[in-house]
Design a protein around this motif. Structure first.
Motif, PDB file in Angstrom:
ATOM      1  N   ARG A  29      21.482   1.243  13.650  1.00 24.32           N
ATOM      2  CA  ARG A  29      21.969   2.286  12.736  1.00 24.32           C
ATOM      3  C   ARG A  29      22.286   3.572  13.505  1.00 24.32           C
ATOM      4  O   ARG A  29      23.368   4.156  13.355  1.00 24.32           O
ATOM      5  CB  ARG A  29      20.888   2.565  11.684  1.00 24.32           C
ATOM      6  N   ASP A  30      21.383   3.980  14.363  1.00 28.44           N
ATOM      7  CA  ASP A  30      21.588   5.232  15.085  1.00 28.44           C
ATOM      8  C   ASP A  30      22.711   5.098  16.112  1.00 28.44           C
ATOM      9  O   ASP A  30      23.457   6.049  16.353  1.00 28.44           O
ATOM     10  CB  ASP A  30      20.278   5.641  15.766  1.00 28.44           C
TER      11      ASP A  30
ATOM     12  N   ILE B  29      11.988   2.876   5.929  1.00 29.60           N
ATOM     13  CA  ILE B  29      12.915   3.847   6.497  1.00 29.60           C
ATOM     14  C   ILE B  29      14.343   3.479   6.111  1.00 29.60           C
ATOM     15  O   ILE B  29      14.656   2.328   5.831  1.00 29.60           O
ATOM     16  CB  ILE B  29      12.755   3.970   8.027  1.00 29.60           C
ATOM     17  N   PRO B  30      15.219   4.468   6.074  1.00 30.59           N
ATOM     18  CA  PRO B  30      16.538   4.236   5.472  1.00 30.59           C
ATOM     19  C   PRO B  30      17.519   3.479   6.361  1.00 30.59           C
ATOM     20  O   PRO B  30      17.473   3.574   7.583  1.00 30.59           O
ATOM     21  CB  PRO B  30      17.055   5.653   5.206  1.00 30.59           C
TER      22      PRO B  30
ATOM     23  N   GLY C 297       0.819  -1.220   0.000  1.00 28.15           N
ATOM     24  CA  GLY C 297       0.000   0.000   0.000  1.00 28.15           C
ATOM     25  C   GLY C 297       0.842   1.254   0.000  1.00 28.15           C
ATOM     26  O   GLY C 297       0.622   2.166  -0.796  1.00 28.15           O
ATOM     27  N   ASP C 298       1.818   1.244   0.887  1.00 30.17           N
ATOM     28  CA  ASP C 298       2.559   2.498   0.999  1.00 30.17           C
ATOM     29  C   ASP C 298       3.941   2.407   0.350  1.00 30.17           C
ATOM     30  O   ASP C 298       4.804   3.226   0.633  1.00 30.17           O
ATOM     31  CB  ASP C 298       2.671   2.905   2.463  1.00 30.17           C
TER      32      ASP C 298
ATOM     33  N   GLY D 110      19.964   1.620   1.635  1.00 30.17           N
ATOM     34  CA  GLY D 110      18.767   0.888   1.227  1.00 30.17           C
ATOM     35  C   GLY D 110      17.634   1.245   2.177  1.00 30.17           C
ATOM     36  O   GLY D 110      17.633   2.333   2.761  1.00 30.17           O
ATOM     37  N   VAL D 111      16.675   0.329   2.281  1.00 27.71           N
ATOM     38  CA  VAL D 111      15.524   0.609   3.141  1.00 27.71           C
ATOM     39  C   VAL D 111      15.243  -0.573   4.066  1.00 27.71           C
ATOM     40  O   VAL D 111      15.592  -1.710   3.772  1.00 27.71           O
ATOM     41  CB  VAL D 111      14.253   0.898   2.310  1.00 27.71           C
ATOM     42  N   LEU D 112      14.608  -0.252   5.184  1.00 27.11           N
ATOM     43  CA  LEU D 112      14.166  -1.270   6.130  1.00 27.11           C
ATOM     44  C   LEU D 112      12.652  -1.410   5.995  1.00 27.11           C
ATOM     45  O   LEU D 112      11.924  -0.421   6.068  1.00 27.11           O
ATOM     46  CB  LEU D 112      14.524  -0.838   7.554  1.00 27.11           C
ATOM     47  N   VAL D 113      12.188  -2.636   5.796  1.00 23.68           N
ATOM     48  CA  VAL D 113      10.741  -2.886   5.787  1.00 23.68           C
ATOM     49  C   VAL D 113      10.266  -2.898   7.241  1.00 23.68           C
ATOM     50  O   VAL D 113      11.076  -2.948   8.172  1.00 23.68           O
ATOM     51  CB  VAL D 113      10.411  -4.219   5.078  1.00 23.68           C
TER      52      VAL D 113
END
Lengths: 386, 386, 386
Positions: free
Chosen positions: C371-372, C18-19, B130-131, C358-361
């Motif tokens: 990461r932080d 989110i990255p 969806g997103d 990349g991205v985190l689902v």
């Protein structure tokens, strides 16, 4: 003179341990780069033996401060040195380590042709060469001197005084200006050459050579021949002093047995003694009654040094078919023992434990002069590099 | 036309030797990094032959400017190119050099799945998605064009004009816009592919290809076939000129013997001539009456270049089982001779003797245009890089 | 609790992907250098098992943040750690990986001698050592703690709180301060040790360990034993949750067959569950009813990590000669599958496609905390490095 007497000569121990160079000097490729340009690119550098180039046309290719240098014996018998780079499009003129040039040096890419004196003598399609200045496009020359049978080259446009930076260093160590001539080194021939590929910074090798505090620990054969070395004091510390053979020792050999007599120019004062001399930045001389051991170092990387070591004997000893093995083995073992120690230090040079270096004990204090020479040469006046 | 005539065409020799690029351009990894981003990352880059990807699902993995690029033939028969990186967590989608994708491109790490057009079609646990913007997370596309049977890709977001930077370069060399079509290159098939791993900077290879001053020295077979090359003038210098076969030469083969006839579109004006074309930055075209030799360079490091060379023939020649060896051997030998020369130059590029570069003789003066093109492309307007 | 229930526990999916960290964090040697000094040089680092050093004089040499560290068991039975560098001239004291020191640590270069507590006890020619401060020239000490049978060292002069950065991390994951003690890890013995040399950045390995989104794709054996892992949610996400064995699974073995019973301190609540714990920056703990799998990572370069993995069992299981192979094989396969995935990501980290990461689902969102943590530790407060 016994080892006890040597100790008596020793000045009052310094009140504290004094520092070595910081670890980065032995581990940082940037500092090695400075050394290549500011030390090895500007100093007289022993690159070969004259006898390595026996006839007109003989050449030898050597690495000096990152440059490939060709040493060539001309038709007139004189040695000359050039950068091994064609002036046209940069091809290496020679890729073999050594050999003989039949006539001229011809570049294998476009056939530009140079005389053995480096001058450009021909280039295809430029036969008239009306507007090509032959001198301007000759090979880039490298300064060259011969002394002690060695070929010394200097990449600098204005080389330092050979007298001040080479000859007088030897005289100062021996305490007598003409003494070195007694060994007649330029008349000696190479009985044996061994090349060592050492995984250590060149300065670790110099510092190791300058002190004998390690002798008792790692050099059993050498301290057998030179008992005073077991006391830890380096002969180099004392002007004019040579370490004396032990009782019952009859030659500078791996078992202390007899060698090949005494070189013609030597008298009683030197016929049972060993003298070590360091000529910064890359030569070690070892003088014994019947031969001379001559080390040339080629720094290749911050953690790698090629050491070429010649055992030099009178021509008649070699031609007579003498068995040199016991004679060579003594210092060959010393070399292997020393280089293993240097390789053991190299990986720790980048440790935080060595960030401000190690320490010199009193019998090593003379190494501080080398430390200061290096630091000054690469620009850090106080022995610390920015 | 004889080689004498060629010389007559030559303009008045320039009054002096003019400089090449400085040595650092061939030796400094930082400059190579600039070239990767500013030249190879922005130019049309011939990366494969279309026939390397024969059917829907065929893929080929190539290295372009440090990026792994996937070229894929879609269900619709069209070729497309993508960066070989999953958008999720960065896994390589393909590690094989080439092969066939059965259905979709599925990442082997978390099973994100892309269509052959690069769109994201599925991802586990994101079924509704969806997103997730499928377009936003499709594979990163790379521009692609086909011409002369080659697959040209460009990493730039806004590629330069293919017409201006590729097609017109070929036209300008041949002096005739439509002439290249006569060789029918896109209809030819690969008779032989040889991959060379050359230990030299890519620019040394380009410059070597652009001049023939070296031909007399290193290419005996080639100058036998093309006698005017012995004179040292590069055919590329003269718009529209092709070097003519020598008397008695009946084909472009290693022994000058007969080849495979004449390609269909060629007439008498081209049936005994050799044309060489350089398409900056990484393609060489060699046109002869019966085949075409197509070089693609892949710069891998400042001192290393992969060269993939295809010998292209009519399909019927290959299918007929013809022995291509004498035909292939001529330029294979030329390649080996040239690459050996380039490898001989590479180590001298960092010498102080080459700090401000070498020189171009009059018959090499046209290389100055390449020099200036490189310098401008990486940002040094005057041919010197800051 | 079934995997369905796990999903029900899951908070509302985040509205977007989110990255991750930018690609440079995994590919840039300069960032790896920062990590070595600011993360591995300042954290508690599990370097060995206490049982690796069984008797007084036992030593083990380990690499921590680029330093060679010696762990030594003293005469008093206590473990201590030191930098493996002689304070005199920097020689490595030990070059063997492990062994037993007979009496003292003696440097093989000049024979400086240190006690097993690191103090300088003797140095030739400095017998009185009047002006040498023995403490000042003792070996450089490294902080050391023992917990869970592991030897944790810290290079920092002022180590962080072991309670806050190690113990409480384990407690927070298990949701119970004393729970970890039930596995009695410090009483277990090493049944098998496998060392993996992984060509990937250490953070790829941590991130892989933290999520189970990849489990369905690459871990067939593991998802057979732990069916809820096929759903893609990492057990680590849920405080106190352990993944439950599937129906018919009787042990944590490669075929789901029976293992070695249940460790003494465990009750019903844990006898069919798997718990995974990450202790930043380099430890993974895997707790199952009958054994414990303990990973220690040694980051060697930006693209290389050594992983030492111990399978720990009660002493009586090992001494009884049990066949451990089916027990070990399950996680050994998981390791090989995971490390292959990480190695597949490494080369893409420098791609322009991964420049901003990349991205985190949603099921990977908890990795954002890691990461932080990394970004803050090396100085980029917002997860982006300058």
């Amino acid at each position: 003179m016994s080892s006890v007497e040597v100790r008596d000569q020793h000045p009052e121990p310094a009140p504290s341990l004094i520092p070595t160079l910081p670890g980065s000097y032995y581990a940082d490729p940037a500092i090695f780069g400075h050394e290549q340009s500011r030390i090895f690119g500007r100093s007289w550098f022993a690159a070969a033996r004259g006898t390595d180039l026996p006839t007109p046309g003989s050449f030898r290719k050597v690495d000096v401060a990152g440059e490939s240098v060709l040493i060539v014996r001309g038709r007139d018998g004189a040695l000359r040195a050039f950068l091994n780079v064609c002036r046209h499009r940069g091809a290496r003129l020679c890729v073999d380590e050594s050999g003989t040039i039949r006539r001229n040096l011809q570049c294998p890419y476009h056939a530009w042709t140079y005389g053995l004196d480096g001058s450009l003598v021909a280039a295809p399609n430029l036969t008239s060469m009306g507007d090509v200045n032959r001198d301007e496009y000759g090979l880039v020359g490298v300064a060259l001197r011969e002394w002690l049978g060695a070929v010394w080259v200097c990449l600098a446009g204005e080389p330092p005084s050979f007298e001040d930076t080479v000859r007088s260093v030897v005289s100062a160590r021996l305490g007598d200006e003409g003494l070195i001539d007694r060994w007649g080194i330029d008349e000696l021939a190479v009985g044996r050459r061994i090349v060592y590929d050492v995984r250590a910074n060149w300065k670790l090798i110099v510092e190791n050579f300058m002190e004998c505090y390690h002798c008792a620990t790692i050099h059993p054969e050498l301290t057998e021949v030179l008992p005073e070395f077991a006391g830890g004091y380096a002969a180099q510390y004392y002007v004019g002093h040579g370490a004396e053979f032990g009782e019952g020792i009859t030659g500078f050999t791996v078992d202390g047995g007899t060698g090949f007599g005494t070189l013609g120019g030597l008298d009683e004062a030197h016929d049972r003694r060993y003298y070590a001399i360091t000529v910064n930045p890359q030569v070690f001389l070892n003088l014994v009654p019947d031969h001379v051991i001559f080390h040339r170092m080629y720094p290749m990387a911050v953690d790698r040094t090629i050491v070429e070591c010649d055992w030099l004997y009178p021509r008649e000893v070699i031609d007579g078919g003498a068995d040199l093995s016991r004679s060579v083995d003594l210092f060959h073992r010393v070399n292997e023992q020393d280089f293993a120690a240097c390789e053991r230090c190299q990986p720790a040079m980048s440790s935080r434990a060595y960030a401000s270096g190690g320490v010199l004990v009193p019998s090593e204090h003379h190494i501080a002069a080398f430390r200061d020479w290096v630091a000054a040469a690469i620009g850090g006046g106080d022995g610390r590099h920015d």
